[in-house]
Write a protein that holds these residues in place. Structure first.
Motif, mmCIF file in Angstrom:
data_model
loop_
_atom_site.group_PDB
_atom_site.id
_atom_site.type_symbol
_atom_site.label_atom_id
_atom_site.label_comp_id
_atom_site.label_asym_id
_atom_site.label_seq_id
_atom_site.Cartn_x
_atom_site.Cartn_y
_atom_site.Cartn_z
ATOM 1 N N HIS A 1 -3.524 11.000 9.203
ATOM 2 C CA HIS A 1 -2.570 11.394 8.352
ATOM 3 C C HIS A 1 -1.378 10.246 9.329
ATOM 4 O O HIS A 1 -1.262 9.472 9.730
ATOM 5 C CB HIS A 1 -2.233 12.681 9.265
ATOM 6 C CG HIS A 1 -3.840 14.090 8.740
ATOM 7 N ND1 HIS A 1 -3.358 14.461 7.662
ATOM 8 C CD2 HIS A 1 -3.884 14.612 10.522
ATOM 9 C CE1 HIS A 1 -4.646 15.665 7.818
ATOM 10 N NE2 HIS A 1 -4.768 15.914 9.342
ATOM 11 N N VAL A 2 -1.037 10.165 7.733
ATOM 12 C CA VAL A 2 0.202 9.757 7.951
ATOM 13 C C VAL A 2 1.386 10.680 8.372
ATOM 14 O O VAL A 2 1.363 11.412 7.119
ATOM 15 C CB VAL A 2 0.848 8.311 6.462
ATOM 16 C CG1 VAL A 2 1.924 7.641 6.567
ATOM 17 C CG2 VAL A 2 -0.758 7.818 6.385
ATOM 18 N N VAL A 3 2.718 10.236 9.247
ATOM 19 C CA VAL A 3 3.389 10.673 9.679
ATOM 20 C C VAL A 3 4.567 10.349 9.955
ATOM 21 O O VAL A 3 4.879 9.073 9.952
ATOM 22 C CB VAL A 3 3.216 11.470 11.242
ATOM 23 C CG1 VAL A 3 3.953 12.714 11.469
ATOM 24 C CG2 VAL A 3 1.812 12.006 10.998
ATOM 25 N N GLU A 4 5.109 10.588 9.045
ATOM 26 C CA GLU A 4 6.971 9.888 8.590
ATOM 27 C C GLU A 4 8.004 10.408 9.932
ATOM 28 O O GLU A 4 7.623 11.735 10.356
ATOM 29 C CB GLU A 4 7.334 10.131 7.731
ATOM 30 C CG GLU A 4 8.586 9.111 7.561
ATOM 31 C CD GLU A 4 9.232 9.940 6.294
ATOM 32 O OE1 GLU A 4 9.713 8.466 5.698
ATOM 33 O OE2 GLU A 4 9.384 10.570 5.700
ATOM 34 N N TYR B 1 14.292 13.610 13.657
ATOM 35 C CA TYR B 1 13.528 13.267 14.608
ATOM 36 C C TYR B 1 12.262 13.787 13.994
ATOM 37 O O TYR B 1 11.371 13.990 15.142
ATOM 38 C CB TYR B 1 13.516 12.149 15.648
ATOM 39 C CG TYR B 1 14.137 11.539 15.852
ATOM 40 C CD1 TYR B 1 14.579 10.082 15.712
ATOM 41 C CD2 TYR B 1 16.104 11.479 16.359
ATOM 42 C CE1 TYR B 1 14.998 8.964 15.474
ATOM 43 C CE2 TYR B 1 16.432 11.106 15.898
ATOM 44 C CZ TYR B 1 16.768 9.573 15.345
ATOM 45 O OH TYR B 1 17.477 8.505 16.321
ATOM 46 N N LEU B 2 11.472 15.183 13.465
ATOM 47 C CA LEU B 2 11.212 16.026 13.194
ATOM 48 C C LEU B 2 9.747 15.551 12.741
ATOM 49 O O LEU B 2 9.908 14.604 11.029
ATOM 50 C CB LEU B 2 11.389 17.082 12.510
ATOM 51 C CG LEU B 2 12.035 18.605 13.319
ATOM 52 C CD1 LEU B 2 12.579 19.194 12.565
ATOM 53 C CD2 LEU B 2 11.615 18.149 15.113
ATOM 54 N N PRO B 3 8.800 15.595 12.890
ATOM 55 C CA PRO B 3 7.470 14.998 12.584
ATOM 56 C C PRO B 3 7.055 15.205 11.511
ATOM 57 O O PRO B 3 6.944 16.744 11.034
ATOM 58 C CB PRO B 3 6.182 14.463 13.429
ATOM 59 C CG PRO B 3 6.270 15.848 14.117
ATOM 60 C CD PRO B 3 8.080 15.392 14.297
ATOM 61 N N VAL B 4 6.677 14.648 9.882
ATOM 62 C CA VAL B 4 6.680 15.067 8.340
ATOM 63 C C VAL B 4 5.612 14.460 8.476
ATOM 64 O O VAL B 4 5.619 13.269 8.206
ATOM 65 C CB VAL B 4 7.846 15.118 7.424
ATOM 66 C CG1 VAL B 4 7.182 15.494 6.591
ATOM 67 C CG2 VAL B 4 9.092 15.881 8.230
ATOM 68 N N GLU C 1 0.928 -1.434 0.152
ATOM 69 C CA GLU C 1 0.213 -0.055 0.113
ATOM 70 C C GLU C 1 0.850 0.929 0.472
ATOM 71 O O GLU C 1 1.701 1.312 0.470
ATOM 72 C CB GLU C 1 -0.637 -0.249 0.999
ATOM 73 C CG GLU C 1 -2.406 -0.799 1.215
ATOM 74 C CD GLU C 1 -2.619 -0.132 2.297
ATOM 75 O OE1 GLU C 1 -4.393 -0.627 1.458
ATOM 76 O OE2 GLU C 1 -2.571 -0.274 3.398
ATOM 77 N N THR C 2 0.621 2.605 -1.254
ATOM 78 C CA THR C 2 1.538 3.476 -0.903
ATOM 79 C C THR C 2 0.610 4.268 0.619
ATOM 80 O O THR C 2 -0.379 4.110 1.464
ATOM 81 C CB THR C 2 0.234 4.485 -1.649
ATOM 82 O OG1 THR C 2 -0.512 4.697 -1.897
ATOM 83 C CG2 THR C 2 1.163 3.672 -3.164
ATOM 84 N N HIS C 3 1.397 5.066 1.287
ATOM 85 C CA HIS C 3 0.557 6.176 2.126
ATOM 86 C C HIS C 3 -0.793 6.830 1.783
ATOM 87 O O HIS C 3 -1.151 7.720 2.851
ATOM 88 C CB HIS C 3 2.109 6.993 2.630
ATOM 89 C CG HIS C 3 3.924 6.390 2.535
ATOM 90 N ND1 HIS C 3 4.796 7.325 2.705
ATOM 91 C CD2 HIS C 3 4.290 5.233 2.930
ATOM 92 C CE1 HIS C 3 5.765 6.399 3.295
ATOM 93 N NE2 HIS C 3 5.122 5.227 3.532
ATOM 94 N N GLN C 4 -0.977 6.724 0.980
ATOM 95 C CA GLN C 4 -1.741 7.843 0.161
ATOM 96 C C GLN C 4 -2.777 6.283 0.347
ATOM 97 O O GLN C 4 -4.221 7.248 1.145
ATOM 98 C CB GLN C 4 -1.732 8.553 -1.277
ATOM 99 C CG GLN C 4 -3.491 9.467 -1.300
ATOM 100 C CD GLN C 4 -3.441 10.733 -0.516
ATOM 101 O OE1 GLN C 4 -2.360 11.031 -0.644
ATOM 102 N NE2 GLN C 4 -4.836 10.745 -0.124
#
Length: 420
Positions: free
Chosen positions: A322-325, A332-335, A310-313
Motif C-alpha cells: 500500500h502507498v500511504v501519504e 500527518y494522518l496516514p491516507v 511512476e504513478t502511485h498505482q
C-alpha cells in the motif's frame, strides 16, 4: 626622355616650315644646355579608392583563405574620424562662421592662424587607440526572456496547423538560439542559426526539438513544427507537481527534482522553470549539478525524468504494498492513495532502503549538501551564552505540554480575577 624628344622634333618642324630664311634661322640657332626630365606621379592608389575598399585590403581574406577557414581573428576597422572637429587642423586656422563667431562686438572677425592645439591631437590619438564597443539593441519588455539582449525564454508563434488540427491552446517558448558554423576543406565557412524550443499546452502535454536554418526565424519555425510532432504526455500529481522525487542525468548534466506542496512555486534553473510553465508543473524544486550551461542536455535530462515517472498505482503494483501519504495539511494522518490492483499484499517487506519514498528513484545518489556558514559573531561570548540558554529550553515547552496531556503534570489553570 620622351618629353625631350618631343620638344626637339617640334622645333625642327617649325624651322623646316619656314621657306624663306631657313638658313638664317639655322645659323642663328643656339645650342641649349641638356635638361634631365624624370617622370613624376601626381596621383596614388589611396586617392582613387574609398574608405571601405582601403580597409578591406587590410582586414579582408581571400577566397582561398575563406575556404580554408582563415581570417577568424580579423583586425578591427579603426574609425579615423573619431574625435575630429570640422575646421580644426594642423595649421590651426580660425574660420569665421565655422570655428568662431563672425563678429565680436562691432569688430568683424577675420581669418587668422592661432597655431596647432597639442591637446586636440592627443585626444584624437587616444580615441583611435581606445577599444570601440558596440551596444547591442535591447528587446522590448514584452519580448524579453531571460535577458534583455537574447531571445532565450521568449514566447513564439504556435505550431502550424496539421490538417484540421490547429494546436489551439499550445504555447511555444525558445530555450536556446545561437549562431553555428560549419567549415570544410572545399567549402567556405557556412553560418546558420540553431534553435531549441519547447511546445506545451500547460496541461501535461509537451515536447521539444532542435532545428537549424540560415535565418533565426526560420530555425525557430522549423523547430516548433518538429516539437509539435514529438509531443508526449507527462503525468503530474494532482495537476500541479511531480509524482515523486527523481534523479536524471544526461552526459555531464545532473538533475535532482523534488516534488513540493501547493503554493511552493518553481525554485529551479531558469530553463527548467520555462519548461515547467509550458507543461503545467507549478510547484517543484530542482537542483542542477555538473554542466549547468548546456541547455540541450539539461532539457533532455528533465524530460527523461518526467517521462520515466511512476504513478502511485504503478508503484503499488510493483512492490505489492500500500502507498500511504502523510501530509502536514492533513495533520500527518496516514491516507492510503494506492493499493495493489490484484489485492495481494506481500507479507515480507522489501529492504528498508527501498521503502524510503524520498530517495526511491535516486539510484543511490544524493545531491551535494553544503554546510551552513557560521556567522561572523559565532565566537562572541554573548552569542555563546544565548545559544546555551536556547539549547537548554529548546524542547521544554513541548515536553511540558506532553506531560500535561498524559496527566504527568497538573495543567496550568488561568489566574482568577480579583472581582471573582
Amino acid at each position: 626622355m620622351s618629353v625631350a624628344r618631343y620638344t626637339v622634333s617640334l622645333a625642327l618642324r617649325q624651322i623646316n616650315g619656314h621657306s624663306k630664311g631657313a638658313s638664317h634661322l639655322l645659323t642663328s640657332c643656339r645650342v641649349l644646355p641638356t635638361v634631365n626630365i624624370y617622370p613624376a606621379r601626381n596621383n596614388s592608389f589611396f586617392r582613387h579608392e574609398d574608405n571601405d575598399r582601403l580597409w578591406a585590403s587590410v582586414t579582408g581574406v581571400s577566397n582561398t583563405g575563406k575556404k580554408k577557414g582563415r581570417g577568424k581573428k580579423q583586425r578591427s576597422i579603426i574609425n579615423l574620424h573619431r574625435g575630429q572637429i570640422i575646421g580644426e587642423g594642423r595649421a590651426g586656422m580660425v574660420w569665421p562662421g565655422l570655428t568662431s563667431e563672425t563678429k565680436r562686438g562691432d569688430e568683424i572677425v577675420k581669418r587668422s592662424q592661432h597655431g596647432p592645439k597639442q591637446e586636440y591631437f592627443d585626444n584624437i590619438i587616444k580615441q583611435r587607440g581606445a577599444k570601440q564597443t558596440f551596444r547591442s539593441v535591447k528587446l522590448m519588455p514584452l519580448q524579453r526572456g531571460w535577458t534583455g539582449t537574447t531571445r532565450a525564454g521568449t514566447r513564439s508563434y504556435p505550431p502550424d496547423p496539421v490538417g484540421d488540427y490547429d494546436f489551439e491552446g499550445f504555447e511555444t517558448r525558445i530555450l536556446q538560439l545561437k549562431k553555428v558554423t560549419n567549415t570544410s576543406g572545399t567549402v567556405k565557412a557556412v553560418f546558420r542559426f540553431s534553435a531549441m524550443v519547447v511546445v506545451g499546452n500547460k496541461n501535461g502535454i509537451g515536447g521539444y526539438a532542435v532545428a537549424k536554418a540560415k535565418k533565426w526565424d526560420a530555425a525557430v519555425r522549423k523547430a516548433t513544427n518538429q516539437a509539435a510532432q514529438r509531443l508526449q504526455y507527462l503525468h503530474r500529481y494532482e495537476g500541479h507537481t511531480l509524482n515523486h522525487n527523481f534523479f536524471s542525468q544526461q552526459t555531464a548534466t545532473k538533475v535532482y527534482a523534488f516534488r513540493k506542496e501547493e503554493g511552493y512555486g518553481l525554485v529551479c534553473h531558469r530553463c527548467l522553470k520555462t519548461i515547467c510553465d509550458t507543461i503545467g508543473v507549478h510547484n517543484m524544486y530542482a537542483k542542477v549539478e555538473g554542466s549547468t550551461k548546456n541547455i540541450q542536455n539539461l532539457t533532455k535530462a528533465f524530460f527523461n525524468g518526467l517521462r520515466e515517472q511512476e504513478t502511485h498505482q504503478e508503484l503499488a503494483d510493483r512492490l505489492k504494498l500500500h502507498v500511504v501519504e502523510i501530509r502536514k495539511e492533513h495533520d500527518y494522518l496516514p491516507v492510503v492513495v494506492a493499493s495493489p490492483s490484484d489485492g495481494e499484499v506481500t507479507k515480507e517487506p522489501p529492504p528498508k532502503e527501498e521503502l524510503n519514498f524520498e530517495t526511491l528513484y535516486f539510484d543511490g545518489k544524493m545531491s551535494l549538501q553544503k554546510g551552513k556558514k557560521r556567522p561572523f559573531y559565532a565566537e562572541n561570548e554573548g552569542h555563546k551564552r544565548a545559544e546555551r540558554h536556547r539549547r537548554m529550553l529548546r524542547i521544554q515547552r513541548k515536553a511540558r505540554h506532553e506531560r500535561m496531556i498524559y496527566e504527568l503534570e497538573p495543567p496550568i489553570m488561568p489566574k482568577e480575577s480579583e472581582d471573582s
